[in-house]
Scaffold this motif. Structure first.
Motif, PDB file in Angstrom:
ATOM      1  N   VAL A 164       5.539  -2.670   0.745  1.00  0.00           N
ATOM      2  CA  VAL A 164       6.229  -3.674   1.564  1.00  0.00           C
ATOM      3  C   VAL A 164       6.640  -3.048   2.896  1.00  0.00           C
ATOM      4  O   VAL A 164       7.132  -1.927   2.942  1.00  0.00           O
ATOM      5  CB  VAL A 164       7.478  -4.215   0.836  1.00  0.00           C
ATOM      6  CG1 VAL A 164       8.206  -5.228   1.710  1.00  0.00           C
ATOM      7  CG2 VAL A 164       7.089  -4.862  -0.492  1.00  0.00           C
ATOM      8  N   LYS A 165       6.402  -3.785   3.983  1.00  0.00           N
ATOM      9  CA  LYS A 165       6.859  -3.385   5.317  1.00  0.00           C
ATOM     10  C   LYS A 165       7.520  -4.596   5.980  1.00  0.00           C
ATOM     11  O   LYS A 165       7.328  -5.742   5.569  1.00  0.00           O
ATOM     12  CB  LYS A 165       5.683  -2.889   6.167  1.00  0.00           C
ATOM     13  CG  LYS A 165       5.040  -1.611   5.664  1.00  0.00           C
ATOM     14  CD  LYS A 165       5.938  -0.411   5.897  1.00  0.00           C
ATOM     15  CE  LYS A 165       5.218   0.912   5.556  1.00  0.00           C
ATOM     16  NZ  LYS A 165       4.902   1.060   4.143  1.00  0.00           N
ATOM     17  N   TYR A 166       8.306  -4.328   7.040  1.00  0.00           N
ATOM     18  CA  TYR A 166       9.073  -5.384   7.695  1.00  0.00           C
ATOM     19  C   TYR A 166       8.859  -5.363   9.202  1.00  0.00           C
ATOM     20  O   TYR A 166       8.659  -4.300   9.801  1.00  0.00           O
ATOM     21  CB  TYR A 166      10.570  -5.223   7.393  1.00  0.00           C
ATOM     22  CG  TYR A 166      10.889  -5.249   5.915  1.00  0.00           C
ATOM     23  CD1 TYR A 166      11.062  -6.456   5.236  1.00  0.00           C
ATOM     24  CD2 TYR A 166      10.993  -4.061   5.189  1.00  0.00           C
ATOM     25  CE1 TYR A 166      11.344  -6.477   3.876  1.00  0.00           C
ATOM     26  CE2 TYR A 166      11.275  -4.076   3.834  1.00  0.00           C
ATOM     27  CZ  TYR A 166      11.450  -5.289   3.186  1.00  0.00           C
ATOM     28  OH  TYR A 166      11.727  -5.304   1.839  1.00  0.00           O
ATOM     29  N   VAL A 167       8.935  -6.574   9.801  1.00  0.00           N
ATOM     30  CA  VAL A 167       8.851  -6.728  11.250  1.00  0.00           C
ATOM     31  C   VAL A 167      10.016  -7.622  11.682  1.00  0.00           C
ATOM     32  O   VAL A 167      10.185  -8.731  11.167  1.00  0.00           O
ATOM     33  CB  VAL A 167       7.527  -7.380  11.690  1.00  0.00           C
ATOM     34  CG1 VAL A 167       7.469  -7.481  13.209  1.00  0.00           C
ATOM     35  CG2 VAL A 167       6.326  -6.599  11.154  1.00  0.00           C
ATOM     36  N   ASN A 168      10.813  -7.139  12.627  1.00  0.00           N
ATOM     37  CA  ASN A 168      11.918  -7.929  13.163  1.00  0.00           C
ATOM     38  C   ASN A 168      11.456  -8.676  14.409  1.00  0.00           C
ATOM     39  O   ASN A 168      10.897  -8.077  15.326  1.00  0.00           O
ATOM     40  CB  ASN A 168      13.108  -7.037  13.497  1.00  0.00           C
ATOM     41  CG  ASN A 168      13.734  -6.419  12.255  1.00  0.00           C
ATOM     42  OD1 ASN A 168      14.023  -7.119  11.283  1.00  0.00           O
ATOM     43  ND2 ASN A 168      13.941  -5.112  12.273  1.00  0.00           N
ATOM     44  N   VAL A 169      11.700  -9.982  14.430  1.00  0.00           N
ATOM     45  CA  VAL A 169      11.301 -10.823  15.549  1.00  0.00           C
ATOM     46  C   VAL A 169      12.552 -11.451  16.167  1.00  0.00           C
ATOM     47  O   VAL A 169      13.299 -12.174  15.485  1.00  0.00           O
ATOM     48  CB  VAL A 169      10.329 -11.929  15.103  1.00  0.00           C
ATOM     49  CG1 VAL A 169       9.969 -12.839  16.279  1.00  0.00           C
ATOM     50  CG2 VAL A 169       9.062 -11.315  14.505  1.00  0.00           C
ATOM     51  N   ILE A 170      12.785 -11.154  17.447  1.00  0.00           N
ATOM     52  CA  ILE A 170      13.893 -11.748  18.196  1.00  0.00           C
ATOM     53  C   ILE A 170      13.320 -12.822  19.103  1.00  0.00           C
ATOM     54  O   ILE A 170      12.344 -12.584  19.818  1.00  0.00           O
ATOM     55  CB  ILE A 170      14.633 -10.684  19.026  1.00  0.00           C
ATOM     56  CG1 ILE A 170      15.265  -9.638  18.094  1.00  0.00           C
ATOM     57  CG2 ILE A 170      15.692 -11.318  19.920  1.00  0.00           C
ATOM     58  CD1 ILE A 170      15.855  -8.451  18.826  1.00  0.00           C
TER      59      ILE A 170
END
Length: 319
Positions: free
Chosen positions: A189-195
């Protein structure tokens, strides 16, 4: 009759006349390919494809991970430690008896846990932009890739290696989870933060019903990304902190407090919120008791031309 087993998998008997059997092992584990003989055997050997690994007790392979498992004279099994993908293939136990030669063939299948080797960096975009997030993974068998936005519902999104978001909205900002799984091991599992940036929207205002001689406070609450700058106006005059006026700002909320109110302080005040994407303003009222105004009503948004121009000028000139 020969037997074939590997840790974590059931033992299976193999008929010498049957086609090649398969066993499955996970990368990094130890595989034991079993072969049993009897006292009538004169010669025995292990081959990988056409290469001899063992001839009797003599090791022909140079691979230190490979050895024999023997129990007395009845077992002649091949052990491969720390199995890797290049170990995959056909293995043959060749037995020579007085009657006739026999062989037992096994095809070793090596599975590799899913691993994400590339994922998009955290990003900041403007509302309405098109966004593509990528998540690339490998493994054997090929992993399935799924996406979720970790908001309260965290429902699956329609995307695999690439997740396309057309005209992204502020409600789609947050932490995106990419999961790669192939049932060999725990998913990776990996994560990407989107603003998501968007212009200010004034969502709540609070006017003040205050008698003469008391302190009155006006409040203005905004939603915006990035955090907005605030200004207060009375008619055409921009207000600043003085002995009688206190302006306070915390995040997306601002307040204007007037001390020791006089008759001249009553009237219309304007809260202006601006960031690099836009500006919005609202009218608030400071009034004497008994005039009947709704002090907790929704924001009364003003779009007067002079105020918009003044706000943009201050934003770019840093006044």
């Amino acid at each position: 009759m020969p037997e074939i087993s590997t840790p974590g998998f059931p033992v299976r008997s193999v008929d010498m006349q049957r086609a090649t059997d398969n066993i499955t092992i996970r990368q990094g584990d130890t595989a034991i390919i079993r072969c049993y003989v009897d006292d009538k055997v004169s010669k025995v050997a292990w081959l990988n494809r056409s290469n001899i690994i063992f001839a009797g007790q003599d090791k022909w392979s140079l691979d230190p991970r490979v050895d024999l498992v023997t129990k007395g004279q009845l077992e002649y099994s091949l052990r491969i430690q720390k199995v890797d993908v290049y170990d995959e293939g056909s293995y043959t136990c060749s037995i020579q008896t007085k009657q006739q030669p026999k062989t037992s063939q096994v095809y070793l299948i090596v599975q590799v846990p899913a691993s994400i080797y590339q994922v998009s960096n955290d990003i900041t975009v403007n509302e309405g932009s098109n966004v593509t997030l990528s998540c690339l993974a490998n493994g054997r068998p090929d992993p399935a890739i799924t996406w979720r936005l970790l908001n309260p519902s965290a429902e699956p999104l329609d995307g695999e290696e690439y997740l396309d978001i057309i005209g992204i909205m502020r409600t789609q900002a947050g932490r995106y989870e990419c999961k790669a799984s192939n049932d060999v091991a725990t998913p990776d599992v990996k994560y990407v933060n989107v603003i998501v940036n968007y212009p200010p929207t004034i969502k709540k205002t609070q006017s003040s019903e205050t008698p003469v001689g008391r302190n009155g406070t006006l409040r203005c609450e905004v939603t915006a990304v990035p955090t907005p700058e605030f200004e207060w106006y009375r008619d055409d005059k921009r207000l600043a902190n003085t002995q009688s006026i206190t302006i306070q700002t915390s995040g997306t909320t601002t307040s204007l407090t007037i001390a020791n109110i006089t008759e001249e302080d009553y009237g219309n005040y304007t809260c202006v919120a601006s960031n690099r994407l836009g500006v919005q303003n609202a009218s608030l009222f400071l009034y004497r008791p008994g005039t009947g105004r709704d002090i907790n009503g929704s924001a009364c948004v003003s779009q007067s031309l002079w105020l918009l121009l003044a706000s943009f000028a201050c934003l770019f000139l840093k006044c």
